[in-house]
Scaffold this active site. Structure first.
Site, short mmCIF file in Angstrom:
data_model
loop_
_atom_site.label_atom_id
_atom_site.label_comp_id
_atom_site.label_asym_id
_atom_site.label_seq_id
_atom_site.Cartn_x
_atom_site.Cartn_y
_atom_site.Cartn_z
N ALA A 23 84.06 30.31 45.77
CA ALA A 23 83.08 30.71 44.77
C ALA A 23 81.66 30.44 45.25
O ALA A 23 80.75 31.24 45.02
CB ALA A 23 83.34 29.98 43.45
N GLY A 26 80.99 33.17 47.68
CA GLY A 26 80.96 34.44 46.97
C GLY A 26 79.72 34.61 46.11
O GLY A 26 79.22 35.73 45.93
N ASP A 27 79.20 33.51 45.59
CA ASP A 27 77.96 33.55 44.80
C ASP A 27 76.83 34.10 45.66
O ASP A 27 76.06 34.97 45.23
CB ASP A 27 77.63 32.16 44.29
CG ASP A 27 76.35 32.12 43.47
OD1 ASP A 27 76.18 32.97 42.59
OD2 ASP A 27 75.53 31.22 43.72
N GLY A 28 76.74 33.63 46.90
CA GLY A 28 75.70 34.11 47.81
C GLY A 28 75.91 35.56 48.20
O GLY A 28 74.96 36.35 48.27
#
Length: 133
Positions: A23, A26-28
């Site tokens: 996560a 994936g946020d980036g």
């Protein structure tokens, strides 16, 4: 030398990454995709870009977009999404419910997972689906 823009991690390397690690990555990835999408649509000022980006990457917006992926994920992707959603967050932002935050975490975990595999075409498919009006 590792090419961090074009990854192709092994299944063992990816399995070693926690859901929160996926996560985080994936946020980036998601934010970079949102920023690219906004720039290509003519948001001119940096302040306008920032405000628009924040609207898209906030947990409630990510949760709503994550729901658009129901029924289109492969079994493998759905497992990663589910695993990310079931991760217990230590804190939940004030602007999001616990459910929204967990769904946003699931979406981010999926994006991190696909990025580590180098599956940029699939990332683009899912992102395009989510960004459709």
């Amino acid at each position: 030398m590792t090419d961090y823009f074009h990854l192709n991690a092994s299944p063992d390397e990816i399995r070693a990454v926690s859901s929160l690690g996926l996560a985080h990555l994936g946020d980036g990835v998601f934010e970079l995709m949102v920023r690219s999408w906004l720039v290509l649509r003519g948001k001119a000022t940096s302040r306008g870009l920032h405000k628009a980006t924040v609207r898209f990457v906030a947990a409630p917006a990510q949760a709503a977009m994550g729901k658009k992926l129901e029924g289109v994920l492969t079994e493998e992707e759905a497992d990663v999404f589910r695993r990310g959603r079931n991760t217990s967050p230590h804190t939940v932002p004030k602007a999001a419910s616990r459910e929204e935050y967990q769904t946003a975490t699931a979406l981010e975990a999926l994006f991190g997972y696909l990025y580590l595999q180098g599956r940029t075409e699939r990332l683009n498919e899912l992102f395009t689906r989510m960004m459709e009006e």
